[in-house]
Design a protein around this motif. Structure first.
Motif, PDB file in Angstrom:
ATOM      1  N   ASP B 228       0.834  -1.203   0.000  1.00  0.00           N
ATOM      2  CA  ASP B 228       0.000   0.000   0.000  1.00  0.00           C
ATOM      3  C   ASP B 228       0.862   1.243   0.000  1.00  0.00           C
ATOM      4  OD1 ASP B 228      -2.658  -1.268   0.381  1.00  0.00           O
ATOM      5  OD2 ASP B 228      -1.751  -1.960   2.251  1.00  0.00           O
ATOM      6  N   PHE B 229       2.116   1.098   0.464  1.00  0.00           N
ATOM      7  CA  PHE B 229       3.004   2.264   0.547  1.00  0.00           C
ATOM      8  C   PHE B 229       4.449   1.814   0.613  1.00  0.00           C
ATOM      9  CE2 PHE B 229       2.025   1.033   4.883  1.00  0.00           C
ATOM     10  CZ  PHE B 229       3.270   1.041   5.483  1.00  0.00           C
ATOM     11  N   ILE B 230       5.336   2.794   0.391  1.00  0.00           N
ATOM     12  CA  ILE B 230       6.783   2.595   0.540  1.00  0.00           C
ATOM     13  C   ILE B 230       7.208   3.438   1.737  1.00  0.00           C
ATOM     14  CG2 ILE B 230       9.051   3.049  -0.519  1.00  0.00           C
ATOM     15  CD1 ILE B 230       7.568   2.930  -3.284  1.00  0.00           C
ATOM     16  N   VAL B 231       8.062   2.889   2.609  1.00  0.00           N
ATOM     17  CA  VAL B 231       8.596   3.716   3.688  1.00  0.00           C
ATOM     18  C   VAL B 231      10.107   3.864   3.518  1.00  0.00           C
ATOM     19  CG1 VAL B 231       8.876   1.823   5.359  1.00  0.00           C
ATOM     20  CG2 VAL B 231       8.654   4.162   6.190  1.00  0.00           C
ATOM     21  N   VAL B 232      10.578   5.093   3.742  1.00  0.00           N
ATOM     22  CA  VAL B 232      12.000   5.409   3.607  1.00  0.00           C
ATOM     23  C   VAL B 232      12.434   6.077   4.912  1.00  0.00           C
ATOM     24  CG1 VAL B 232      11.674   5.840   1.138  1.00  0.00           C
ATOM     25  CG2 VAL B 232      11.618   7.757   2.721  1.00  0.00           C
ATOM     26  N   SER B 233      13.717   6.338   5.040  1.00  0.00           N
ATOM     27  CA  SER B 233      14.154   7.218   6.119  1.00  0.00           C
ATOM     28  C   SER B 233      15.330   8.029   5.602  1.00  0.00           C
ATOM     29  CB  SER B 233      14.524   6.428   7.379  1.00  0.00           C
ATOM     30  OG  SER B 233      14.725   7.339   8.461  1.00  0.00           O
ATOM     31  N   CYS B 234      15.056   8.768   4.546  1.00  0.00           N
ATOM     32  CA  CYS B 234      16.055   9.591   3.865  1.00  0.00           C
ATOM     33  C   CYS B 234      15.283  10.530   2.971  1.00  0.00           C
ATOM     34  CB  CYS B 234      16.983   8.716   3.025  1.00  0.00           C
ATOM     35  SG  CYS B 234      17.949   9.656   1.811  1.00  0.00           S
ATOM     36  N   ILE B 235      15.596  11.803   3.032  1.00  0.00           N
ATOM     37  CA  ILE B 235      14.819  12.788   2.275  1.00  0.00           C
ATOM     38  C   ILE B 235      15.023  12.622   0.768  1.00  0.00           C
ATOM     39  CG2 ILE B 235      16.474  14.731   2.231  1.00  0.00           C
ATOM     40  CD1 ILE B 235      12.755  14.929   3.181  1.00  0.00           C
ATOM     41  N   THR B 236      16.205  12.160   0.352  1.00  0.00           N
ATOM     42  CA  THR B 236      16.454  11.990  -1.083  1.00  0.00           C
ATOM     43  C   THR B 236      15.631  10.832  -1.639  1.00  0.00           C
ATOM     44  OG1 THR B 236      18.692  12.800  -0.733  1.00  0.00           O
ATOM     45  CG2 THR B 236      18.251  11.728  -2.831  1.00  0.00           C
ATOM     46  N   CYS B 237      15.655   9.684  -0.955  1.00  0.00           N
ATOM     47  CA  CYS B 237      14.810   8.549  -1.380  1.00  0.00           C
ATOM     48  C   CYS B 237      13.352   9.007  -1.438  1.00  0.00           C
ATOM     49  CB  CYS B 237      14.874   7.383  -0.389  1.00  0.00           C
ATOM     50  SG  CYS B 237      16.473   6.642  -0.082  1.00  0.00           S
ATOM     51  N   LEU B 238      12.915   9.738  -0.416  1.00  0.00           N
ATOM     52  CA  LEU B 238      11.509  10.159  -0.324  1.00  0.00           C
ATOM     53  C   LEU B 238      11.121  11.002  -1.541  1.00  0.00           C
ATOM     54  CD1 LEU B 238       8.886  10.422   1.513  1.00  0.00           C
ATOM     55  CD2 LEU B 238       9.804  12.626   2.183  1.00  0.00           C
ATOM     56  N   MET B 239      11.905  12.031  -1.812  1.00  0.00           N
ATOM     57  CA  MET B 239      11.532  12.948  -2.891  1.00  0.00           C
ATOM     58  C   MET B 239      11.663  12.274  -4.255  1.00  0.00           C
ATOM     59  SD  MET B 239      12.567  16.748  -1.689  1.00  0.00           S
ATOM     60  CE  MET B 239      14.308  16.558  -1.800  1.00  0.00           C
ATOM     61  N   TRP B 240      12.726  11.528  -4.460  1.00  0.00           N
ATOM     62  CA  TRP B 240      12.957  10.889  -5.758  1.00  0.00           C
ATOM     63  C   TRP B 240      11.844   9.881  -6.062  1.00  0.00           C
ATOM     64  CZ3 TRP B 240      15.444  11.590 -10.126  1.00  0.00           C
ATOM     65  CH2 TRP B 240      15.722  10.516 -10.973  1.00  0.00           C
ATOM     66  N   MET B 241      11.538   9.019  -5.091  1.00  0.00           N
ATOM     67  CA  MET B 241      10.538   7.966  -5.347  1.00  0.00           C
ATOM     68  C   MET B 241       9.132   8.550  -5.435  1.00  0.00           C
ATOM     69  SD  MET B 241      12.057   4.783  -3.149  1.00  0.00           S
ATOM     70  CE  MET B 241      11.416   3.461  -4.152  1.00  0.00           C
ATOM     71  N   ASP B 242       8.859   9.616  -4.718  1.00  0.00           N
ATOM     72  CA  ASP B 242       7.533  10.253  -4.777  1.00  0.00           C
ATOM     73  C   ASP B 242       7.368  11.038  -6.082  1.00  0.00           C
ATOM     74  OD1 ASP B 242       5.018  11.374  -3.947  1.00  0.00           O
ATOM     75  OD2 ASP B 242       6.078  13.193  -3.358  1.00  0.00           O
ATOM     76  N   VAL B 243       8.354  11.877  -6.381  1.00  0.00           N
ATOM     77  CA  VAL B 243       8.196  12.816  -7.500  1.00  0.00           C
ATOM     78  C   VAL B 243       8.305  12.127  -8.868  1.00  0.00           C
ATOM     79  CG1 VAL B 243       9.237  14.845  -8.603  1.00  0.00           C
ATOM     80  CG2 VAL B 243       8.968  14.780  -6.114  1.00  0.00           C
ATOM     81  N   GLN B 244       9.145  11.086  -8.976  1.00  0.00           N
ATOM     82  CA  GLN B 244       9.404  10.514 -10.303  1.00  0.00           C
ATOM     83  C   GLN B 244       8.326   9.544 -10.789  1.00  0.00           C
ATOM     84  OE1 GLN B 244      11.609  11.829 -12.199  1.00  0.00           O
ATOM     85  NE2 GLN B 244      12.439  13.095 -10.544  1.00  0.00           N
ATOM     86  N   GLN B 245       7.396   9.156  -9.917  1.00  0.00           N
ATOM     87  CA  GLN B 245       6.382   8.189 -10.374  1.00  0.00           C
ATOM     88  C   GLN B 245       5.469   8.794 -11.438  1.00  0.00           C
ATOM     89  OE1 GLN B 245       4.550   5.366  -7.549  1.00  0.00           O
ATOM     90  NE2 GLN B 245       5.752   6.369  -5.952  1.00  0.00           N
ATOM     91  N   LYS B 246       5.200  10.096 -11.312  1.00  0.00           N
ATOM     92  CA  LYS B 246       4.302  10.752 -12.272  1.00  0.00           C
ATOM     93  C   LYS B 246       4.907  10.781 -13.685  1.00  0.00           C
ATOM     94  CE  LYS B 246       1.369  14.783 -12.487  1.00  0.00           C
ATOM     95  NZ  LYS B 246       1.623  16.217 -12.333  1.00  0.00           N
ATOM     96  N   PRO B 247       6.124  11.328 -13.843  1.00  0.00           N
ATOM     97  CA  PRO B 247       6.706  11.287 -15.192  1.00  0.00           C
ATOM     98  C   PRO B 247       6.865   9.863 -15.736  1.00  0.00           C
ATOM     99  CG  PRO B 247       8.280  12.200 -13.593  1.00  0.00           C
ATOM    100  CD  PRO B 247       6.949  12.141 -12.920  1.00  0.00           C
ATOM    101  N   LEU B 248       7.159   8.894 -14.857  1.00  0.00           N
ATOM    102  CA  LEU B 248       7.270   7.504 -15.324  1.00  0.00           C
ATOM    103  C   LEU B 248       5.934   7.009 -15.870  1.00  0.00           C
ATOM    104  CD1 LEU B 248       9.425   5.499 -12.733  1.00  0.00           C
ATOM    105  CD2 LEU B 248       9.892   5.834 -15.160  1.00  0.00           C
TER     106      LEU B 248
END
Ligand code: SF4
Ligand code: SF4
Lengths: 169, 294
Positions: B228-248
């Protein structure tokens, strides 16, 4: 391909690139490449190849290499290298060597750091922070004496003092 | 009550302050007091001084570490890059020659560093100081019924000698254990240990390759798990995985819309904090998950 016939060789160049003698132990196994995310880029980041260029002393080839800059800093290579070469840190050392020899390689972000202390507008995101119920942070711009101290400190380093025109004004 | 200097870095406070608020809301409830560090600067990120001048790199690391040391505090850090940069800096500063040179530079800025202040990642503090039992007992809401997968931040794993805090050898388990403590079912999949690919210069050098690298991971999550979700503990992983799904999604036939959370966001929500403060900013809508946290 590394073409030794065509290249000028600088003996002991590795000493100028990386302040670690362990680079000499690189035995070309390629473990660093096998775990490297940026080995999927085109052109690929091939740390083993960069280590060869450094050890062979191929100055022109190394100066031209853009690939050290595609590293994601994951340090997987550092974890798996069986010879303690510290390939990630070697990649950073190659970047620094390029910066020392070619000022066009200087990352513009270091000028931002010098001037503002940050690579993102930490002290300017006031509205966004307020939208989630947060106030301002004690950022360095709020302490002019500290910011001046930070800049005085950086001005005493080579990269800033040798290129001071970039940092002033 | 343990006490740390809160080192936020640049990305979290400037771009994802909801994560910062989640940290500020959740940690004190678990007995971890966080103190701001006036005059902190960029860690420095690996693409900045570490790529330009080692003296400037270590002096900047030591500047930040000295802010904690002056208060007798270790630093607590969420951002993977900040954590790795500060940890590497501390490690290199064990060399007395480097420490001496760094102190010569720090003196020009009116500071000094003895090498005492340590760097701890938020997951490390949560797992090794607080403990999963205390987390399970303190939360008032849970992720029961929800399935999650974890994205391990590389910067908290490698090189293990410098940054590691996993209690055992073998596959890392701190983040999955922390997620289970919130009641979620943690699933595993084939590309679990693959980097997100979002840091540094990979996507600047070759954006399509960096996108494909992330796509392979998201495809594995979609086909192999019921996440249902992905959990990270790093701001770079968070932003990259969240933001890039739309263009993909826009670039191909497959749709990617898996919500991504920082661990402290889920923790704060389970402690009753309002989503408008602790989980408000994202590209992929996270409401469906937030509504199920009861
Ligand atoms: S640290 Fe850089 S060179 Fe090493 S594996 Fe990661 S991306 Fe590749
Ligand atoms: S893993 Fe180490 S020894 Fe093997 S090629 Fe890479 S740098 Fe050389």
């Amino acid at each position: 391909m590394i073409d030794l016939e065509q290249s000028e060789v600088i003996p002991d160049m590795w000493k100028d690139v990386f302040d670690s003698e362990d680079i000499r132990f690189c035995f070309n196994c390629g473990s660093c490449i096998s775990v490297c995310p940026a080995s999927n880029a085109s052109p690929p980041l091939l740390i083993r190849r960069l280590a060869r260029l450094v050890l062979l002393g191929l100055e022109d080839e190394l100066l031209d290499e853009d690939t050290p800059w595609s590293c994601v800093s994951c340090s997987r290579c550092e974890e798996v290298c069986p010879m303690g070469v510290r390939p990630f840190e070697l990649g950073l050392a190659i970047r620094r060597w390029q910066v020392r020899n070619d000022e066009t390689r200087i990352p513009p972000s270091i000028v931002e750091l010098y001037k503002e202390g940050y690579t993102q507008p930490v002290s300017k995101a006031v509205a966004l922070r307020a939208s989630v119920g947060l106030g301002e942070l004690p950022t360095i711009d709020k302490y002019p004496e500290m910011l001046k101290g930070y800049q005085d400190m950086l001005m005493a380093t080579d990269v800033v003092s040798n290129n001071d025109y970039m940092f002033k004004g | 009550m343990s006490k740390y200097g809160l080192f936020l870095g640049c990305n979290t406070p400037a771009l994802r302050p909801d994560v910062e608020h989640a940290i500020r809301k959740s940690m004190p409830q678990l007995g971890v007091d966080l103190v701001d560090l006036p005059g902190f600067v960029c860690c420095p990120a690996f693409g900045t001084f570490p790529s330009a001048d080692e003296d400037a790199q270590l002096a900047t690391n030591a500047w930040n570490l000295s802010l904690g040391e002056a208060e007798g505090l270790d630093l607590a850090v969420q951002c993977g890059s900040c954590y790795s940069s500060l940890s590497m800096g501390s490690h290199l500063l064990k060399d007395p020659k480097k420490l001496t040179r760094t102190n010569e530079l720090l003196a020009k800025g009116g500071r000094s560093f003895k090498g005492e202040s340590k760097v701890r990642h938020m997951m490390d503090v949560l797992y090794n100081d607080v403990g999963v039992d205390k987390i399970s007992k303190t939360i008032t809401k849970s992720l029961k019924g929800l399935h999650g997968i974890v994205q391990f931040p590389c910067h908290t794993l490698y090189p293990s000698e410098v940054v590691g805090f996993e209690p055992d050898k073998g596959p890392p388990h701190v983040l999955p254990d922390l997620l289970e403590a919130l009641g979620a079912t943690v699933e595993h999949y084939s590309l679990e240990y693959q980097c997100c690919g979002g840091a540094g210069g990979f996507h600047k050098a070759d954006a399509p390759a960096a996108h494909n690298f992330l796509k392979s991971k998201l495809d594995a999550i979609k086909t192999e798990t019921k996440a249902d979700f992905i959990v990270v503990s790093c701001i770079t992983c968070l932003m990259w995985m969240d933001v890039q799904q739309k263009p993909l999604s826009e670039a191909g036939e497959e749709t990617y819309n898996i919500p991504v959370f920082d661990y402290n966001q889920l923790l704060a929500l389970c402690l009753g904090a309002p989503a408008e403060q602790v989980a408000a900013i994202s590209t992929i809508n996270r409401d469906a998950v937030i509504e199920k946290i009861k």
